[in-house]
Scaffold this active site. Structure first.
Site, short mmCIF file in Angstrom:
data_model
loop_
_atom_site.label_atom_id
_atom_site.label_comp_id
_atom_site.label_asym_id
_atom_site.label_seq_id
_atom_site.Cartn_x
_atom_site.Cartn_y
_atom_site.Cartn_z
N GLU A 316 0.87 -1.18 0.00
CA GLU A 316 0.00 0.00 0.00
C GLU A 316 0.90 1.22 0.00
OE1 GLU A 316 -2.81 0.43 3.26
OE2 GLU A 316 -3.37 2.44 2.59
N ASN A 371 -4.35 5.18 -1.89
CA ASN A 371 -5.50 5.80 -1.22
C ASN A 371 -5.99 6.99 -2.03
OD1 ASN A 371 -5.63 4.46 1.58
ND2 ASN A 371 -3.47 4.90 1.26
N GLU A 403 -8.07 2.49 -2.97
CA GLU A 403 -8.73 2.38 -1.66
C GLU A 403 -9.61 3.61 -1.43
OE1 GLU A 403 -6.07 1.36 1.52
OE2 GLU A 403 -5.32 -0.40 0.45
N ASP A 433 -12.08 1.05 2.24
CA ASP A 433 -11.05 1.20 3.28
C ASP A 433 -11.69 1.58 4.62
OD1 ASP A 433 -8.51 1.32 4.28
OD2 ASP A 433 -7.90 3.11 3.19
N GLU A 490 -6.13 -4.29 8.55
CA GLU A 490 -5.00 -3.36 8.73
C GLU A 490 -4.67 -3.26 10.22
OE1 GLU A 490 -6.58 0.29 6.41
OE2 GLU A 490 -7.31 0.58 8.44
#
Ligand code: C2E
Ligand code: CA
Ligand code: CA
Length: 559
Positions: A316, A371, A403, A433, A490
């Site tokens: 990520e 993201n 995300e 997310d 996460e």
């Protein structure tokens, strides 16, 4: 503009003054003549009528008549001018009033509130009072204008002005500074500042009540910043005996901004620390603007692991700001500012471009997750921009995962839906997310074609010692199974959490247990050691995907 009208009126006024003098001159000359001719002609005329003399000469009579005509003319002209003067004075007063007031609400305007506050400070000082200036800003006013039209917006502004006026004590002043900002100044006893607290609270309550206009009900709210003219002892450079109206506005503005940041619908008195906060924020803003072209924003990478096998499946990308002044800054600080000052798209594109360039050199089976800010989802060109970046980097779309945080599903579902569809059409995968904290409904989850659910780290990191968190993680993994959506957890920080997660089945994980996010060069080095770099010609694939995590995680997985 008053400046312009003054200039246009100047020659006109001068012409009138000249006429004034001429008319006055004529009238005076006529009166002098009347006195001299009249005093000879009239006795002669009386004597003539009485049969005692010859009567006045014809020429003298004519002169007298002309004289009387002149006096009448002069008098009428004088009357006319006097009326004009009254008219002109009225127009000037009107002009001045317009220059000082806001045409919509009839309150004072931005230009006049400063001098009016100065005057109030001087008057109140005589009575031993000080002045509080309240800066009032309406919340979400733009939405009223955008969704219901400007006349609805105007009605709300007028309504607010009337409600605020009613709450202000005698002698207070109210101004609309433009847009949705008002300022009120009122004198108060410095030992009884709570009176001002009361006014601020009442104003907030009053403007939070709904407004009805043309059959529609509109709601707004406000934030207030207050500053006092004797300034507070801890107000640093403002702690002079008395501050000017202008400085008061500046201080109240800072306090108002602070109130907005703290969650709106509240008021704050100015404190010097607020200004340093604001200065820091200004520094961040300038740093952001300059830092993007200077390449100070760089991608860091956090490993994503298949918990069952311990295999590295991808990374990520997490943004970092390598600021020469502030050091390494986390995205939770600068992403919200970039969003607020309209730089988020530019910043995100610059980071994704670098990340795609880095990820091109990784093993092709490794994925890259990025993201995306909710604001970017409102950009109708977002999918096209992303595709352009992919084409430029020659990066296969199926290796990219976007995300989207759960919280952004609440506004504009239609747009999010069509965006997700167009991203998926391009082969890009989309994850939801921070799942679990945004209260999105199951129906939403079912109708939006997500490819993965990421459970928020707040539930994962205390999974081992909080029963509620464990129940949520379990429920989400079950939900994922029912909907056929893979899960990523996460915030995996410890071995205990990892073991607990392994009980829930086939899920991916990421977190400090597997290592902190690291810069591109370090990621590259790690992948080199694991033989997970793409060979230079770019086509050969390594025979098998070896385990990537740290020694400790390998041991935890029994590898
Ligand atoms: P996120 O997407 O939830 O990213 C995970 C955050 O958790 C990261 O914080 C990461 O460093 C941190 N983290 C990872 N493992 C652990 C762990 O085991 N324990 C704990 N306590 N924390 C862990 P970071 O890097 O500060 O990023 C914060 C947030 O900023 C991200 O949250 C993401 O929402 C946002 N963000 C980061 N990069 C970008 C970007 O390029 N664009 C946008 N729009 N947002 C970004
Ligand atoms: Ca994320
Ligand atoms: Ca998260």
């Amino acid at each position: 503009m008053p400046g312009t009208s003054d200039q246009t009126n100047a020659p006109h006024r001068f012409g009138r003054a000249e006429h004034d003098i001429v008319a006055l001159g004529i009238a005076t000359a006529a009166i002098i003549l009347f006195v001299s001719t009249g005093s000879t002609v009239l006795p002669q005329a009386i004597r003539g009528l009485a049969g005692v003399g010859l009567g006045p000469e014809k020429l003298a009579v004519n002169a007298l008549l002309l004289n009387i005509a002149l006096i009448i003319f002069g008098w009428r002209r004088y009357r006319q001018l006097a009326l004009e003067v009254v008219e002109r004075r009225r127009a000037e007063e009107q002009e001045q009033r317009l220059a000082q007031t806001d045409p919509l609400t009839g309150c004072l305007n931005r230009r006049s509130i400063g001098p009016a506050t100065d005057a109030l400070i001087t008057q109140s000082a005589v009575r031993g009072e000080v002045v509080a200036l309240l800066m009032i800003d309406l919340d979400h006013f733009k939405q009223i204008n955008d969704y219901n039209g400007h006349s609805a917006g105007d009605a709300v502004l007028e309504g607010c002005a009337r409600r605020i006026e009613l709450l202000l004590p005698d002698g207070a002043i109210l101004a609309r500074l433009g847009g949705d900002e008002f300022a009120a100044a009122t004198a108060f006893d410095p030992r009884r500042a709570e009176a001002v607290d009361g006014i601020a609270t009442a104003i907030l309550e009053a403007i939070a009540k709904p407004f009805t206009t043309n059959g529609i009900t509109l709601e707004t709210g406000g934030s207030i910043g207050i500053a006092r003219s004797d300034a507070h002892p801890d107000c640093g450079e403002y702690s002079a005996d008395r501050v000017s109206g202008h400085t008061l506005m500046h201080m109240a503005d800072i306090a108002m901004y602070h109130a907005k940041k703290r969650g709106r619908g509240r008021y704050f008195w100015f404190e010097a620390s607020m200004e340093s906060e604001l200065r820091f924020r200004g520094k961040l803003e300038a740093g952001l603007r300059n830092g993007i072209p200077r390449g100070e924003f760089v991608p860091y990478y956090e490993q994503q692991i298949d918990l069952q096998t311990g295999e590295l499946t991808g990374f990520e990308m997490l943004a970092r700001w390598n600021s020469p002044e502030l050091g390494l800054v986390n995205p939770t600080i600068f992403i919200p500012i970039a969003e607020e000052i309209g730089l988020i798209s530019e910043l995100s594109e610059c980071l994704i471009r670098q990340a795609l360039e880095d990820a091109r050199r990784w093993d092709p089976r490794l994925t890259l997750a990025v993201n995306i800010s909710p604001l970017q989802l409102r950009d109708q060109w977002f999918a096209q921009k992303l595709l352009k970046l992919l084409v430029e980097a020659n990066f296969p779309p199926h290796r990219l995962e976007i995300e989207i945080t759960e919280s952004c599903l609440h506004d504009n579902m239609g747009m999010v839906r069509s965006l997700i569809a167009s991203l998926k059409n391009q082969g890009i995968r989309v994850s939801i997310d921070d799942f679990g904290i945004g209260y999105s409904s199951l129906a939403q989850l079912r109708t939006l074609p997500f490819d993965r659910i990421k459970i928020d780290r707040s539930f994962v990191s205390n999974l081992a010692n909080n029963r509620n968190s464990a129940a949520i993680v379990q429920a989400v993994t079950q939900l994922g199974r029912d909907l056929g959506l893979p899960i990523t957890a996460e915030g995996v920080e410890t071995r205990e959490v990892l073991h607990k997660l392994l009980e829930y089945g086939d899920i991916k994980g990421q977190g400090y247990f597997y290592g902190r996010p690291q810069p591109a060069a370090e990621t590259h080095r790690q992948l080199g050691q694991l033989d997970l770099l793409r060979p230079e010609n770019g086509h050969e694939m390594p025979p098998a995907m070896p385990a990537a995590p740290t020694e400790e995680s390998r041991r935890a997985n029994g590898l």
